[in-house]
Design a protein around this motif. Structure first.
Motif, PDB file in Angstrom:
ATOM      1  N   HIS A  44      47.635  22.249  31.012  1.00  0.00           N
ATOM      2  CA  HIS A  44      48.256  23.220  31.921  1.00  0.00           C
ATOM      3  C   HIS A  44      47.229  24.308  32.259  1.00  0.00           C
ATOM      4  O   HIS A  44      46.348  24.623  31.460  1.00  0.00           O
ATOM      5  CB  HIS A  44      49.515  23.847  31.274  1.00  0.00           C
ATOM      6  CG  HIS A  44      50.220  24.763  32.232  1.00  0.00           C
ATOM      7  ND1 HIS A  44      49.991  26.117  32.267  1.00  0.00           N
ATOM      8  CD2 HIS A  44      51.095  24.495  33.232  1.00  0.00           C
ATOM      9  CE1 HIS A  44      50.723  26.650  33.238  1.00  0.00           C
ATOM     10  NE2 HIS A  44      51.405  25.685  33.838  1.00  0.00           N
ATOM     11  N   ASP A  60      50.018  22.328  37.350  1.00  0.00           N
ATOM     12  CA  ASP A  60      51.192  23.151  37.033  1.00  0.00           C
ATOM     13  C   ASP A  60      52.224  22.232  36.392  1.00  0.00           C
ATOM     14  O   ASP A  60      51.983  21.028  36.241  1.00  0.00           O
ATOM     15  CB  ASP A  60      51.722  23.894  38.270  1.00  0.00           C
ATOM     16  CG  ASP A  60      52.236  22.971  39.377  1.00  0.00           C
ATOM     17  OD1 ASP A  60      52.300  21.751  39.184  1.00  0.00           O
ATOM     18  OD2 ASP A  60      52.567  23.501  40.460  1.00  0.00           O
ATOM     19  N   SER A  61      53.365  22.776  36.034  1.00  0.00           N
ATOM     20  CA  SER A  61      54.278  21.923  35.270  1.00  0.00           C
ATOM     21  C   SER A  61      54.835  20.777  36.111  1.00  0.00           C
ATOM     22  O   SER A  61      55.127  19.707  35.582  1.00  0.00           O
ATOM     23  CB  SER A  61      55.381  22.733  34.592  1.00  0.00           C
ATOM     24  OG  SER A  61      55.956  23.601  35.484  1.00  0.00           O
ATOM     25  N   ASN A 144      61.127  24.987  32.394  1.00  0.00           N
ATOM     26  CA  ASN A 144      60.920  25.703  31.127  1.00  0.00           C
ATOM     27  C   ASN A 144      62.248  25.788  30.371  1.00  0.00           C
ATOM     28  O   ASN A 144      62.870  26.847  30.251  1.00  0.00           O
ATOM     29  CB  ASN A 144      60.409  27.131  31.391  1.00  0.00           C
ATOM     30  CG  ASN A 144      59.126  27.160  32.182  1.00  0.00           C
ATOM     31  OD1 ASN A 144      58.884  26.286  33.005  1.00  0.00           O
ATOM     32  ND2 ASN A 144      58.302  28.170  31.951  1.00  0.00           N
ATOM     33  N   SER A 163      58.493  25.913  39.575  1.00  0.00           N
ATOM     34  CA  SER A 163      58.170  27.001  40.513  1.00  0.00           C
ATOM     35  C   SER A 163      57.562  26.438  41.797  1.00  0.00           C
ATOM     36  O   SER A 163      57.527  27.120  42.814  1.00  0.00           O
ATOM     37  CB  SER A 163      57.235  28.008  39.861  1.00  0.00           C
ATOM     38  OG  SER A 163      56.153  27.337  39.284  1.00  0.00           O
ATOM     39  N   HIS A 258      53.077  35.068  40.462  1.00  0.00           N
ATOM     40  CA  HIS A 258      53.936  33.929  40.096  1.00  0.00           C
ATOM     41  C   HIS A 258      55.397  34.364  40.276  1.00  0.00           C
ATOM     42  O   HIS A 258      55.739  35.515  39.979  1.00  0.00           O
ATOM     43  CB  HIS A 258      53.657  33.547  38.631  1.00  0.00           C
ATOM     44  CG  HIS A 258      54.176  32.197  38.268  1.00  0.00           C
ATOM     45  ND1 HIS A 258      55.504  31.971  37.977  1.00  0.00           N
ATOM     46  CD2 HIS A 258      53.559  30.989  38.172  1.00  0.00           C
ATOM     47  CE1 HIS A 258      55.665  30.680  37.707  1.00  0.00           C
ATOM     48  NE2 HIS A 258      54.509  30.060  37.821  1.00  0.00           N
ATOM     49  N   GLU A 260      57.865  34.025  38.504  1.00  0.00           N
ATOM     50  CA  GLU A 260      58.544  34.456  37.279  1.00  0.00           C
ATOM     51  C   GLU A 260      58.487  35.979  37.145  1.00  0.00           C
ATOM     52  O   GLU A 260      59.094  36.550  36.237  1.00  0.00           O
ATOM     53  CB  GLU A 260      57.894  33.822  36.042  1.00  0.00           C
ATOM     54  CG  GLU A 260      58.229  32.357  35.880  1.00  0.00           C
ATOM     55  CD  GLU A 260      57.500  31.711  34.714  1.00  0.00           C
ATOM     56  OE1 GLU A 260      56.933  32.426  33.877  1.00  0.00           O
ATOM     57  OE2 GLU A 260      57.485  30.472  34.653  1.00  0.00           O
ATOM     58  N   THR A 275      51.402  28.083  39.645  1.00  0.00           N
ATOM     59  CA  THR A 275      49.991  28.191  39.260  1.00  0.00           C
ATOM     60  C   THR A 275      49.121  27.333  40.185  1.00  0.00           C
ATOM     61  O   THR A 275      48.021  27.733  40.562  1.00  0.00           O
ATOM     62  CB  THR A 275      49.793  27.774  37.795  1.00  0.00           C
ATOM     63  OG1 THR A 275      50.383  26.491  37.572  1.00  0.00           O
ATOM     64  CG2 THR A 275      50.437  28.770  36.858  1.00  0.00           C
TER      65      THR A 275
HETATM   66  P1  13P Z   1      53.875  26.528  36.699  1.00  0.00           P
HETATM   67  O1  13P Z   1      54.858  25.434  36.910  1.00  0.00           O
HETATM   68  O2  13P Z   1      53.683  27.372  37.902  1.00  0.00           O
HETATM   69  O3  13P Z   1      52.611  25.995  36.154  1.00  0.00           O
HETATM   70  O4  13P Z   1      54.495  27.533  35.644  1.00  0.00           O
HETATM   71  C1  13P Z   1      54.763  27.180  34.343  1.00  0.00           C
HETATM   72  C2  13P Z   1      54.902  28.357  33.501  1.00  0.00           C
HETATM   73  O5  13P Z   1      55.255  28.277  32.364  1.00  0.00           O
HETATM   74  C3  13P Z   1      54.599  29.638  34.093  1.00  0.00           C
HETATM   75  O6  13P Z   1      54.815  30.625  33.166  1.00  0.00           O
END
Ligand code: 13P
Ligand code: SF4
Length: 370
Positions: A44, A60-61, A144, A163, A258, A260, A275
Protein backbone atom coordinates in the motif's frame (compact mmCIF):
# COMPACT_ATOMS: atom_id res chain seq x y z
CA UNK A 1 24.68 -20.51 -2.30
CA UNK A 2 23.12 -17.83 -0.08
CA UNK A 3 22.39 -18.22 3.61
CA UNK A 4 18.73 -18.31 2.69
CA UNK A 5 19.07 -21.46 0.59
CA UNK A 6 21.00 -23.27 3.29
CA UNK A 7 18.35 -22.64 5.89
CA UNK A 8 16.89 -25.88 7.35
CA UNK A 9 14.38 -24.75 9.92
CA UNK A 10 12.02 -21.79 10.07
CA UNK A 11 13.76 -18.70 11.43
CA UNK A 12 12.78 -16.83 14.61
CA UNK A 13 11.59 -13.25 14.23
CA UNK A 14 13.88 -12.02 17.04
CA UNK A 15 16.92 -12.99 14.98
CA UNK A 16 16.13 -10.29 12.44
CA UNK A 17 16.30 -7.34 14.79
CA UNK A 18 20.10 -7.37 15.00
CA UNK A 19 20.56 -7.24 11.22
CA UNK A 20 21.73 -4.13 9.43
CA UNK A 21 19.54 -2.36 6.88
CA UNK A 22 21.83 -3.53 4.07
CA UNK A 23 21.68 -7.14 5.24
CA UNK A 24 17.90 -7.08 5.51
CA UNK A 25 17.61 -5.55 2.07
CA UNK A 26 19.87 -8.19 0.58
CA UNK A 27 18.07 -11.07 2.27
CA UNK A 28 14.62 -9.87 1.22
CA UNK A 29 15.78 -9.57 -2.39
CA UNK A 30 17.44 -13.01 -2.25
CA UNK A 31 14.22 -14.51 -0.88
CA UNK A 32 12.15 -12.85 -3.60
CA UNK A 33 14.46 -14.29 -6.22
CA UNK A 34 14.32 -17.72 -4.64
CA UNK A 35 10.52 -17.75 -4.44
CA UNK A 36 10.19 -16.36 -7.96
CA UNK A 37 6.71 -16.49 -9.45
CA UNK A 38 5.39 -18.36 -6.40
CA UNK A 39 5.39 -15.02 -4.58
CA UNK A 40 3.68 -11.67 -5.06
CA UNK A 41 4.37 -8.78 -2.70
CA UNK A 42 1.68 -6.09 -2.61
CA UNK A 43 2.43 -2.73 -1.01
CA UNK A 44 0.00 0.00 0.00
CA UNK A 45 1.13 3.56 -0.72
CA UNK A 46 1.49 4.34 3.01
CA UNK A 47 4.21 1.75 3.49
CA UNK A 48 7.64 3.01 4.41
CA UNK A 49 10.32 3.28 1.70
CA UNK A 50 12.40 0.36 2.97
CA UNK A 51 9.35 -1.91 2.56
CA UNK A 52 7.68 -0.51 -0.57
CA UNK A 53 10.99 -0.93 -2.39
CA UNK A 54 10.42 -4.70 -2.35
CA UNK A 55 6.80 -4.66 -3.57
CA UNK A 56 5.94 -6.18 -6.95
CA UNK A 57 2.89 -3.95 -7.12
CA UNK A 58 1.84 -0.85 -5.24
CA UNK A 59 -1.61 0.68 -5.06
CA UNK A 60 -4.51 2.14 -3.14
CA UNK A 61 -6.85 -0.27 -1.46
CA UNK A 62 -9.03 -0.62 -4.57
CA UNK A 63 -6.15 -1.35 -6.92
CA UNK A 64 -4.60 -3.80 -4.47
CA UNK A 65 -7.93 -5.65 -4.18
CA UNK A 66 -8.00 -5.97 -7.98
CA UNK A 67 -4.37 -7.11 -8.06
CA UNK A 68 -4.95 -9.73 -5.39
CA UNK A 69 -7.71 -11.15 -7.56
CA UNK A 70 -5.57 -11.21 -10.69
CA UNK A 71 -2.60 -13.44 -9.78
CA UNK A 72 -3.88 -17.04 -9.73
CA UNK A 73 -0.37 -18.29 -10.51
CA UNK A 74 1.13 -17.05 -7.25
CA UNK A 75 1.19 -19.37 -4.26
CA UNK A 76 1.83 -16.68 -1.66
CA UNK A 77 0.63 -13.09 -1.49
CA UNK A 78 2.59 -11.14 1.08
CA UNK A 79 0.53 -8.08 1.89
CA UNK A 80 2.45 -5.03 3.03
CA UNK A 81 -0.52 -3.07 4.26
CA UNK A 82 -3.03 -3.47 7.06
CA UNK A 83 -5.25 -6.30 8.26
CA UNK A 84 -8.48 -5.40 6.40
CA UNK A 85 -6.54 -5.27 3.11
CA UNK A 86 -5.08 -8.73 3.67
CA UNK A 87 -8.54 -10.04 4.56
CA UNK A 88 -9.91 -8.61 1.32
CA UNK A 89 -7.11 -10.34 -0.60
CA UNK A 90 -8.05 -13.63 1.08
CA UNK A 91 -11.71 -13.12 0.11
CA UNK A 92 -10.88 -12.24 -3.51
CA UNK A 93 -8.05 -14.69 -4.15
CA UNK A 94 -8.70 -16.62 -7.34
CA UNK A 95 -7.17 -19.89 -6.17
CA UNK A 96 -5.52 -21.45 -3.15
CA UNK A 97 -3.12 -18.59 -2.47
CA UNK A 98 -1.96 -18.04 1.06
CA UNK A 99 -2.19 -14.42 2.20
CA UNK A 100 0.48 -13.29 4.63
CA UNK A 101 0.55 -10.13 6.74
CA UNK A 102 4.15 -9.72 8.00
CA UNK A 103 2.98 -8.19 11.31
CA UNK A 104 -0.39 -9.22 12.72
CA UNK A 105 -0.48 -5.99 14.73
CA UNK A 106 -0.90 -3.98 11.53
CA UNK A 107 -4.55 -3.10 11.97
CA UNK A 108 -6.58 0.02 11.23
CA UNK A 109 -8.03 2.06 14.08
CA UNK A 110 -10.89 3.20 11.87
CA UNK A 111 -11.85 -0.37 10.98
CA UNK A 112 -11.83 -1.15 14.71
CA UNK A 113 -14.52 1.50 15.28
CA UNK A 114 -17.26 -0.79 13.95
CA UNK A 115 -17.71 -4.41 14.97
CA UNK A 116 -20.05 -6.76 13.12
CA UNK A 117 -22.10 -7.12 16.31
CA UNK A 118 -22.59 -3.35 16.57
CA UNK A 119 -23.57 -3.15 12.91
CA UNK A 120 -26.06 -6.04 13.28
CA UNK A 121 -27.47 -4.38 16.37
CA UNK A 122 -27.90 -1.05 14.54
CA UNK A 123 -29.64 -2.85 11.66
CA UNK A 124 -32.00 -4.61 14.10
CA UNK A 125 -32.82 -1.29 15.75
CA UNK A 126 -33.83 0.34 12.48
CA UNK A 127 -35.70 -2.83 11.47
CA UNK A 128 -37.64 -2.69 14.77
CA UNK A 129 -38.85 0.80 13.81
CA UNK A 130 -40.23 -0.58 10.53
CA UNK A 131 -37.74 1.51 8.54
CA UNK A 132 -36.45 -1.48 6.59
CA UNK A 133 -40.02 -2.24 5.47
CA UNK A 134 -40.94 1.32 4.58
CA UNK A 135 -37.67 2.23 2.83
CA UNK A 136 -35.00 0.51 0.81
CA UNK A 137 -31.91 0.97 3.00
CA UNK A 138 -28.61 -0.07 1.44
CA UNK A 139 -25.67 -0.87 3.72
CA UNK A 140 -22.33 0.27 2.29
CA UNK A 141 -19.09 -0.45 4.03
CA UNK A 142 -15.81 1.27 3.37
CA UNK A 143 -13.03 -1.16 2.49
CA UNK A 144 -11.51 -0.23 5.88
CA UNK A 145 -13.74 -2.65 7.78
CA UNK A 146 -13.67 -6.25 8.93
CA UNK A 147 -14.52 -9.15 6.63
CA UNK A 148 -17.55 -9.83 8.84
CA UNK A 149 -18.97 -6.37 8.07
CA UNK A 150 -18.34 -6.89 4.37
CA UNK A 151 -20.26 -10.17 4.71
CA UNK A 152 -23.09 -8.32 6.48
CA UNK A 153 -23.30 -6.00 3.45
CA UNK A 154 -23.27 -8.93 1.05
CA UNK A 155 -26.14 -10.58 2.93
CA UNK A 156 -28.22 -7.42 3.09
CA UNK A 157 -28.04 -6.25 -0.52
CA UNK A 158 -25.11 -3.94 0.15
CA UNK A 159 -21.69 -3.30 -1.26
CA UNK A 160 -18.09 -2.39 -0.38
CA UNK A 161 -16.64 0.98 -1.34
CA UNK A 162 -13.18 2.52 -1.44
CA UNK A 163 -12.09 6.12 -1.65
CA UNK A 164 -11.44 5.71 -5.37
CA UNK A 165 -14.92 4.47 -6.30
CA UNK A 166 -17.14 6.16 -3.69
CA UNK A 167 -18.54 8.60 -6.27
CA UNK A 168 -19.72 6.08 -8.93
CA UNK A 169 -20.87 3.79 -6.17
CA UNK A 170 -22.99 6.48 -4.48
CA UNK A 171 -24.32 7.47 -7.89
CA UNK A 172 -25.61 3.96 -8.49
CA UNK A 173 -26.72 3.27 -4.92
CA UNK A 174 -28.64 6.54 -4.48
CA UNK A 175 -30.70 5.64 -7.54
CA UNK A 176 -31.46 2.18 -6.18
CA UNK A 177 -32.08 2.94 -2.50
CA UNK A 178 -33.97 5.48 -0.39
CA UNK A 179 -31.24 5.59 2.23
CA UNK A 180 -27.61 4.54 2.52
CA UNK A 181 -26.20 3.26 5.81
CA UNK A 182 -22.47 3.94 5.49
CA UNK A 183 -19.80 2.58 7.82
CA UNK A 184 -17.34 3.01 9.41
CA UNK A 185 -15.92 6.35 8.09
CA UNK A 186 -18.38 9.17 8.61
CA UNK A 187 -16.09 11.58 6.74
CA UNK A 188 -15.82 9.68 3.47
CA UNK A 189 -19.59 9.15 3.68
CA UNK A 190 -20.31 12.83 4.35
CA UNK A 191 -17.83 14.13 1.78
CA UNK A 192 -19.30 11.86 -0.88
CA UNK A 193 -22.87 12.73 0.11
CA UNK A 194 -22.05 16.43 -0.31
CA UNK A 195 -20.82 15.73 -3.86
CA UNK A 196 -24.37 14.51 -4.60
CA UNK A 197 -25.96 17.61 -3.10
CA UNK A 198 -27.34 15.84 -0.04
CA UNK A 199 -27.90 18.54 2.60
CA UNK A 200 -26.49 18.07 6.12
CA UNK A 201 -29.98 17.90 7.60
CA UNK A 202 -30.53 14.73 5.56
CA UNK A 203 -27.45 13.08 7.07
CA UNK A 204 -27.40 11.63 10.58
CA UNK A 205 -24.50 10.16 12.54
CA UNK A 206 -24.97 6.75 14.15
CA UNK A 207 -23.16 6.46 17.48
CA UNK A 208 -22.98 2.72 18.27
CA UNK A 209 -22.88 3.45 22.00
CA UNK A 210 -26.27 5.21 22.04
CA UNK A 211 -29.85 4.01 21.63
CA UNK A 212 -30.91 4.50 17.99
CA UNK A 213 -27.36 5.71 17.42
CA UNK A 214 -28.30 8.93 19.26
CA UNK A 215 -31.09 9.78 16.81
CA UNK A 216 -34.86 10.00 16.94
CA UNK A 217 -37.13 7.81 14.83
CA UNK A 218 -38.14 10.94 12.88
CA UNK A 219 -34.50 11.73 12.07
CA UNK A 220 -33.94 8.20 10.83
CA UNK A 221 -37.07 8.25 8.69
CA UNK A 222 -36.26 11.65 7.19
CA UNK A 223 -32.56 11.17 6.41
CA UNK A 224 -30.89 9.94 3.21
CA UNK A 225 -27.55 9.04 4.76
CA UNK A 226 -26.83 7.32 8.05
CA UNK A 227 -23.12 7.77 8.80
CA UNK A 228 -21.37 5.51 11.28
CA UNK A 229 -19.45 7.44 13.93
CA UNK A 230 -15.98 6.35 12.85
CA UNK A 231 -12.96 8.23 11.60
CA UNK A 232 -9.29 7.97 10.73
CA UNK A 233 -7.09 9.39 13.46
CA UNK A 234 -4.31 10.15 10.95
CA UNK A 235 -6.46 12.19 8.57
CA UNK A 236 -8.33 13.67 11.53
CA UNK A 237 -5.18 15.61 12.35
CA UNK A 238 -5.64 17.89 9.35
CA UNK A 239 -7.66 20.90 10.40
CA UNK A 240 -9.25 23.69 8.32
CA UNK A 241 -6.79 26.24 9.70
CA UNK A 242 -3.92 24.24 8.20
CA UNK A 243 -5.40 25.01 4.78
CA UNK A 244 -5.72 28.72 5.60
CA UNK A 245 -2.20 28.80 6.97
CA UNK A 246 -0.54 27.09 4.01
CA UNK A 247 -2.42 29.32 1.55
CA UNK A 248 -1.21 32.39 3.45
CA UNK A 249 2.38 31.12 3.61
CA UNK A 250 2.71 29.76 0.07
CA UNK A 251 0.77 31.86 -2.44
CA UNK A 252 -0.61 29.86 -5.36
CA UNK A 253 -0.36 26.51 -3.55
CA UNK A 254 -2.86 23.76 -4.45
CA UNK A 255 -4.34 21.80 -1.58
CA UNK A 256 -4.96 18.10 -2.27
CA UNK A 257 -6.39 15.89 0.47
CA UNK A 258 -7.69 12.39 1.09
CA UNK A 259 -11.50 12.22 1.55
CA UNK A 260 -11.03 10.68 5.01
CA UNK A 261 -10.32 14.27 6.14
CA UNK A 262 -13.15 16.15 7.85
CA UNK A 263 -15.62 17.95 5.58
CA UNK A 264 -14.33 21.41 6.61
CA UNK A 265 -10.84 20.49 5.30
CA UNK A 266 -12.13 18.87 2.10
CA UNK A 267 -14.36 21.90 1.46
CA UNK A 268 -11.39 24.27 1.71
CA UNK A 269 -9.13 22.11 -0.45
CA UNK A 270 -8.80 22.26 -4.24
CA UNK A 271 -8.97 18.52 -4.87
CA UNK A 272 -9.60 15.33 -2.94
CA UNK A 273 -9.20 11.67 -3.77
CA UNK A 274 -7.66 8.30 -2.97
CA UNK A 275 -3.93 7.72 -2.56
CA UNK A 276 -3.74 6.58 -6.18
CA UNK A 277 -5.54 9.77 -7.27
CA UNK A 278 -3.08 11.88 -5.25
CA UNK A 279 -0.12 10.14 -6.93
CA UNK A 280 -1.57 10.51 -10.44
CA UNK A 281 -2.44 14.17 -9.84
CA UNK A 282 1.15 14.96 -8.88
CA UNK A 283 2.54 12.93 -11.79
CA UNK A 284 0.45 15.05 -14.15
CA UNK A 285 1.06 18.36 -12.39
CA UNK A 286 3.13 21.03 -14.09
CA UNK A 287 6.74 21.47 -13.20
CA UNK A 288 7.05 24.35 -10.72
CA UNK A 289 3.52 23.88 -9.37
CA UNK A 290 3.00 23.94 -5.59
CA UNK A 291 1.11 21.35 -3.55
CA UNK A 292 0.13 20.81 0.08
CA UNK A 293 -0.96 17.22 0.60
CA UNK A 294 -3.33 16.07 3.34
CA UNK A 295 -2.49 12.43 3.73
CA UNK A 296 -0.06 10.02 5.39
CA UNK A 297 3.54 11.19 5.71
CA UNK A 298 5.34 8.22 4.14
CA UNK A 299 3.46 8.79 0.90
CA UNK A 300 3.99 12.55 1.02
CA UNK A 301 7.73 12.18 1.63
CA UNK A 302 7.97 9.78 -1.31
CA UNK A 303 6.16 12.25 -3.53
CA UNK A 304 8.53 15.00 -2.46
CA UNK A 305 11.51 12.81 -3.41
CA UNK A 306 9.92 11.73 -6.71
CA UNK A 307 9.10 15.23 -7.94
CA UNK A 308 12.00 17.57 -7.20
CA UNK A 309 10.68 19.88 -9.94
CA UNK A 310 7.52 20.62 -7.89
CA UNK A 311 7.03 22.19 -4.48
CA UNK A 312 5.32 19.49 -2.39
CA UNK A 313 4.72 19.62 1.35
CA UNK A 314 2.60 17.97 4.02
CA UNK A 315 -0.51 20.00 4.79
CA UNK A 316 0.06 19.90 8.57
CA UNK A 317 3.28 20.71 10.37
CA UNK A 318 3.01 17.70 12.70
CA UNK A 319 3.72 14.06 11.97
CA UNK A 320 0.70 12.49 10.26
CA UNK A 321 1.87 8.90 10.27
CA UNK A 322 -0.18 5.72 10.26
CA UNK A 323 1.50 3.82 13.08
CA UNK A 324 -0.12 0.51 12.15
CA UNK A 325 1.02 0.69 8.51
CA UNK A 326 4.50 1.40 9.90
CA UNK A 327 4.49 -1.92 11.76
CA UNK A 328 5.30 -3.67 8.51
CA UNK A 329 9.08 -3.44 8.65
CA UNK A 330 11.99 -5.01 6.73
CA UNK A 331 12.56 -7.30 9.72
CA UNK A 332 9.14 -8.97 9.65
CA UNK A 333 9.07 -8.92 5.84
CA UNK A 334 12.40 -10.78 5.69
CA UNK A 335 11.19 -13.20 8.39
CA UNK A 336 7.95 -14.01 6.59
CA UNK A 337 9.73 -14.60 3.26
CA UNK A 338 12.52 -16.72 4.68
CA UNK A 339 9.95 -18.73 6.65
CA UNK A 340 8.27 -19.57 3.33
CA UNK A 341 11.58 -20.79 1.97
CA UNK A 342 11.99 -22.94 5.07
CA UNK A 343 8.54 -24.41 4.37
CA UNK A 344 6.57 -22.54 7.03
CA UNK A 345 3.75 -20.09 6.36
CA UNK A 346 3.72 -17.50 9.14
CA UNK A 347 1.03 -14.89 9.85
CA UNK A 348 -1.43 -16.29 7.35
CA UNK A 349 -4.71 -14.37 7.16
CA UNK A 350 -7.64 -16.74 6.73
CA UNK A 351 -11.22 -15.51 6.58
CA UNK A 352 -13.79 -18.18 7.57
CA UNK A 353 -15.56 -19.83 4.62
CA UNK A 354 -19.10 -18.56 5.33
CA UNK A 355 -17.80 -15.00 5.76
CA UNK A 356 -15.85 -15.28 2.49
CA UNK A 357 -18.96 -16.29 0.62
CA UNK A 358 -21.03 -13.22 1.61
CA UNK A 359 -18.16 -10.75 1.72
CA UNK A 360 -17.18 -11.76 -1.79
CA UNK A 361 -20.67 -10.87 -3.01
CA UNK A 362 -20.27 -7.35 -1.60
CA UNK A 363 -16.74 -7.00 -3.01
CA UNK A 364 -17.74 -8.37 -6.43
CA UNK A 365 -20.58 -5.83 -6.57
CA UNK A 366 -17.96 -3.14 -5.96
CA UNK A 367 -15.55 -4.49 -8.57
CA UNK A 368 -18.38 -4.55 -11.13
CA UNK A 369 -18.90 -0.78 -10.78
CA UNK A 370 -16.95 1.15 -13.36
P1 13P B 1 -6.77 4.41 -0.24
O1 13P B 1 -7.81 3.44 -0.68
O2 13P B 1 -6.97 5.77 -0.79
O3 13P B 1 -5.42 3.87 -0.49
O4 13P B 1 -6.95 4.61 1.32
C1 13P B 1 -6.77 3.60 2.24
C2 13P B 1 -6.57 4.14 3.57
O5 13P B 1 -6.51 3.43 4.53
C3 13P B 1 -6.43 5.57 3.70
O6 13P B 1 -6.28 5.89 5.03
FE1 SF4 C 1 -6.67 3.12 8.91
FE2 SF4 C 1 -6.23 5.75 8.90
FE3 SF4 C 1 -4.17 4.06 8.84
FE4 SF4 C 1 -5.75 4.33 6.70
S1 SF4 C 1 -4.41 5.87 7.61
S2 SF4 C 1 -5.01 2.41 7.58
S3 SF4 C 1 -7.74 4.65 7.72
S4 SF4 C 1 -5.67 4.31 10.53
Amino acid sequence: MTAVLEMKKAPALEDYFGLSDAELNERIEAARKELGSRLVILGHHYQRDDVIYHADYTGDSFKLAQLAASRPDAEFIVFCGVHFMAESADILKPGEQKIILPDLGAGCSMADMASAEQVEDAWEQIAALGILKDFRVMPITYMNSTAAIKAFCGKNGGVVCTSSNAVPLFDKSLKEADKLFFFPDQHLGRNTGVKFGIPFDEMVVWDPFKELGGNTEEDLRACRLILWKGHCSVHGRFRPWHVDQVRAEVPGINVLVHPECVYEVVEKSDLNGSTEFIIKTLENAQSGSKWAIGTEINLVNRLIALHPDKHIQLLAPDLCMCATMFRIAPQNLAWSLESLIAGEVVNQITVPEDTVCWARIALDRMLAIK
